[in-house]
Design a protein around this motif. Sequence first.
Motif, PDB file in Angstrom:
ATOM      1  N   ARG A  74       0.820  -1.214   0.000  1.00 47.53           N
ATOM      2  CA  ARG A  74       0.000   0.000   0.000  1.00 47.53           C
ATOM      3  C   ARG A  74       0.851   1.261   0.000  1.00 47.53           C
ATOM      4  N   ARG A  75       1.870   1.276   0.846  1.00 50.04           N
ATOM      5  CA  ARG A  75       2.658   2.499   1.009  1.00 50.04           C
ATOM      6  C   ARG A  75       3.710   2.683  -0.068  1.00 50.04           C
ATOM      7  N   HIS A  76       4.249   1.577  -0.603  1.00 52.45           N
ATOM      8  CA  HIS A  76       5.322   1.687  -1.590  1.00 52.45           C
ATOM      9  C   HIS A  76       5.067   0.778  -2.793  1.00 52.45           C
ATOM     10  N   PRO A  77       3.957   0.970  -3.478  1.00 53.38           N
ATOM     11  CA  PRO A  77       3.663   0.104  -4.618  1.00 53.38           C
ATOM     12  C   PRO A  77       4.707   0.181  -5.729  1.00 53.38           C
ATOM     13  N   ASP A  78       5.320   1.360  -5.907  1.00 52.84           N
ATOM     14  CA  ASP A  78       6.336   1.503  -6.955  1.00 52.84           C
ATOM     15  C   ASP A  78       7.546   0.620  -6.665  1.00 52.84           C
ATOM     16  N   ARG A  79       7.943   0.521  -5.396  1.00 55.83           N
ATOM     17  CA  ARG A  79       9.082  -0.334  -5.028  1.00 55.83           C
ATOM     18  C   ARG A  79       8.745  -1.803  -5.233  1.00 55.83           C
ATOM     19  N   VAL A  80       7.512  -2.176  -4.908  1.00 57.80           N
ATOM     20  CA  VAL A  80       7.084  -3.557  -5.129  1.00 57.80           C
ATOM     21  C   VAL A  80       7.176  -3.906  -6.607  1.00 57.80           C
ATOM     22  N   ARG A  81       6.691  -3.013  -7.477  1.00 59.17           N
ATOM     23  CA  ARG A  81       6.660  -3.287  -8.915  1.00 59.17           C
ATOM     24  C   ARG A  81       8.063  -3.453  -9.488  1.00 59.17           C
ATOM     25  N   ARG A  82       9.034  -2.743  -8.923  1.00 61.16           N
ATOM     26  CA  ARG A  82      10.414  -2.884  -9.408  1.00 61.16           C
ATOM     27  C   ARG A  82      11.020  -4.221  -8.998  1.00 61.16           C
ATOM     28  N   GLY A  85       8.296  -9.851 -10.860  1.00 63.81           N
ATOM     29  CA  GLY A  85       7.908 -10.200 -12.216  1.00 63.81           C
ATOM     30  C   GLY A  85       6.547 -10.877 -12.133  1.00 63.81           C
ATOM     31  N   VAL A  86       5.702 -10.653 -13.136  1.00 64.58           N
ATOM     32  CA  VAL A  86       4.340 -11.179 -13.104  1.00 64.58           C
ATOM     33  C   VAL A  86       4.014 -11.870 -14.419  1.00 64.58           C
ATOM     34  N   VAL A  87       3.542 -13.104 -14.307  1.00 63.36           N
ATOM     35  CA  VAL A  87       3.020 -13.820 -15.466  1.00 63.36           C
ATOM     36  C   VAL A  87       1.540 -14.049 -15.192  1.00 63.36           C
ATOM     37  N   ALA A  88       0.685 -13.228 -15.827  1.00 61.55           N
ATOM     38  CA  ALA A  88      -0.745 -13.288 -15.575  1.00 61.55           C
ATOM     39  C   ALA A  88      -1.378 -14.432 -16.367  1.00 61.55           C
ATOM     40  N   GLN A  89      -2.654 -14.693 -16.089  1.00 58.67           N
ATOM     41  CA  GLN A  89      -3.350 -15.763 -16.804  1.00 58.67           C
ATOM     42  C   GLN A  89      -3.457 -15.466 -18.289  1.00 58.67           C
ATOM     43  N   ASN A  90      -3.678 -14.198 -18.629  1.00 65.57           N
ATOM     44  CA  ASN A  90      -3.765 -13.796 -20.032  1.00 65.57           C
ATOM     45  C   ASN A  90      -2.434 -13.202 -20.477  1.00 65.57           C
ATOM     46  N   SER A  91      -1.996 -13.573 -21.656  1.00 67.25           N
ATOM     47  CA  SER A  91      -0.703 -13.129 -22.153  1.00 67.25           C
ATOM     48  C   SER A  91      -0.639 -11.614 -22.261  1.00 67.25           C
ATOM     49  N   GLY A  92       0.497 -11.056 -21.843  1.00 69.69           N
ATOM     50  CA  GLY A  92       0.705  -9.620 -21.947  1.00 69.69           C
ATOM     51  C   GLY A  92       1.551  -9.230 -23.137  1.00 69.69           C
ATOM     52  N   ALA A  93       1.921 -10.192 -23.987  1.00 67.78           N
ATOM     53  CA  ALA A  93       2.769  -9.900 -25.138  1.00 67.78           C
ATOM     54  C   ALA A  93       1.968  -9.236 -26.254  1.00 67.78           C
ATOM     55  N   ASP A  94       2.626  -8.359 -26.982  1.00 70.78           N
ATOM     56  CA  ASP A  94       2.022  -7.721 -28.154  1.00 70.78           C
ATOM     57  C   ASP A  94       2.026  -8.732 -29.299  1.00 70.78           C
ATOM     58  N   PRO A  95       0.846  -9.151 -29.786  1.00 67.50           N
ATOM     59  CA  PRO A  95       0.812 -10.217 -30.787  1.00 67.50           C
ATOM     60  C   PRO A  95       1.388  -9.838 -32.139  1.00 67.50           C
ATOM     61  N   VAL A  96       1.413  -8.536 -32.480  1.00 72.00           N
ATOM     62  CA  VAL A  96       1.928  -8.148 -33.793  1.00 72.00           C
ATOM     63  C   VAL A  96       3.420  -7.836 -33.760  1.00 72.00           C
ATOM     64  N   ALA A  97       4.000  -7.756 -32.560  1.00 69.67           N
ATOM     65  CA  ALA A  97       5.442  -7.583 -32.423  1.00 69.67           C
ATOM     66  C   ALA A  97       6.106  -8.957 -32.379  1.00 69.67           C
ATOM     67  N   THR A  98       7.390  -8.993 -32.638  1.00 69.30           N
ATOM     68  CA  THR A  98       8.113 -10.256 -32.563  1.00 69.30           C
ATOM     69  C   THR A  98       8.450 -10.584 -31.115  1.00 69.30           C
ATOM     70  N   GLY A  99       8.879 -11.810 -30.878  1.00 69.81           N
ATOM     71  CA  GLY A  99       9.290 -12.192 -29.535  1.00 69.81           C
ATOM     72  C   GLY A  99      10.432 -11.329 -29.045  1.00 69.81           C
ATOM     73  N   ARG A 158      15.373  -9.380 -13.980  1.00 62.93           N
ATOM     74  CA  ARG A 158      15.881 -10.183 -12.855  1.00 62.93           C
ATOM     75  C   ARG A 158      15.172  -9.834 -11.535  1.00 62.93           C
ATOM     76  N   PRO A 159      13.887 -10.140 -11.439  1.00 61.99           N
ATOM     77  CA  PRO A 159      13.122  -9.788 -10.234  1.00 61.99           C
ATOM     78  C   PRO A 159      13.528 -10.639  -9.036  1.00 61.99           C
ATOM     79  N   GLU A 160      13.209 -10.149  -7.861  1.00 63.92           N
ATOM     80  CA  GLU A 160      13.426 -10.919  -6.641  1.00 63.92           C
ATOM     81  C   GLU A 160      12.316 -11.946  -6.432  1.00 63.92           C
ATOM     82  N   VAL A 161      11.093 -11.571  -6.855  1.00 65.51           N
ATOM     83  CA  VAL A 161       9.918 -12.413  -6.660  1.00 65.51           C
ATOM     84  C   VAL A 161       9.184 -12.543  -7.992  1.00 65.51           C
ATOM     85  N   LEU A 162       8.819 -13.766  -8.338  1.00 61.40           N
ATOM     86  CA  LEU A 162       8.081 -14.015  -9.570  1.00 61.40           C
ATOM     87  C   LEU A 162       6.714 -14.585  -9.237  1.00 61.40           C
TER      88      LEU A 162
END
Length: 338
Positions: A74-82, A85-99, A158-162
């Motif tokens: 709650r207090r430091h969401p920006d630090r948490v995000r840094r 790493g997050v792999v959600a149920q739905n892909s976050g990749a841009d389908p028209v871009a290459t890998g 290279r996240p600390e938590v995935l």
Amino acid sequence: MSTTRAPAIEARRLTKTYPGDVTALSGMDVTVATGTVLGLLGPNGAGKSTTVKILTTLARPDSGSATVAGHDVRRHPDRVRRAIGVVAQNSGADPVATGRENLRLQGRLYGLKGAALSRRVDDLLERFTLADAANRQVKTYSGGMRRRLDVALGLVHRPEVLFLDEPTTGLDPQARTAMWDEIARLAGDEGLTVLLTTHHLEEADRLAERIAIVDRGRVVVEGTPDGLKGELRGDAVHVELREAVGEAGRTLLSGALTALPGVHEALFDGRRVSVRADDGAGTVPALLGALERAGVGVASATVARPSLDDVYLRYAGRRYAEADAESARDLAVTGGVR
């Protein structure tokens, strides 16, 4: 002087209610030791994804507290995000871009550039066997390739938590097995902490060092897969009855069955009776005799070693398949909330 490392993830008494009085979390407690893999196991709708949303700062709890990599969500969401790493149920990749383009963009978002970024992208493409498809548009990838790319995207900085939220959903059996192998190798990385959510019993058993079983928005039991199964002494004897019995009948039968030598407990789930016995095979004749004397018809009987399904039945009071079906009905009513 020895020091104890703080948990990589620590959440206490998280609650979350969505509009329409839909309770997603009702006192969720989660602790993940640094460098370990914890599996949140539960049916769809149990509250796993809501927990991940809170821990990854995508949602706020109504009450409770949580820290990730030492930072308050709650207090430091920006630090948490840094730090994650997050792999959600739905892909976050841009389908028209290459890998490769997807990985480079993700790296730049985290401040990587130049030769360091190029090396990191090349390493991840090789590691996840995507090098040959690196310059193809993601929309041409198979489901398994997309999921491997999703994991690679979560690791660029290279996240600390995935966080892996249902990482094998929608994959065919072969692709699911391949992803399990990738995650198992990933879990061996020094210092990386992984929180895996899944509704696959086999997936949790295979990948997680510790499992927290989630039911109706809270953790009902936690431990190692072997430890949880080991608490269930002896064998599991599963008996399918010809007809379900009422509550009074279940009470009488439970007393009669647990009075048999070597029988520790009897749990009822619809037409199914699950008995814990020291010697499963040896108990079957006496068990069938007791049911016959009670006038209860038997359709089939099987003997098995304890499973996570048996653990779930003991602590949640219902079979895993029943809980999954109930959750599917609830999600249909609430429009997919939780």
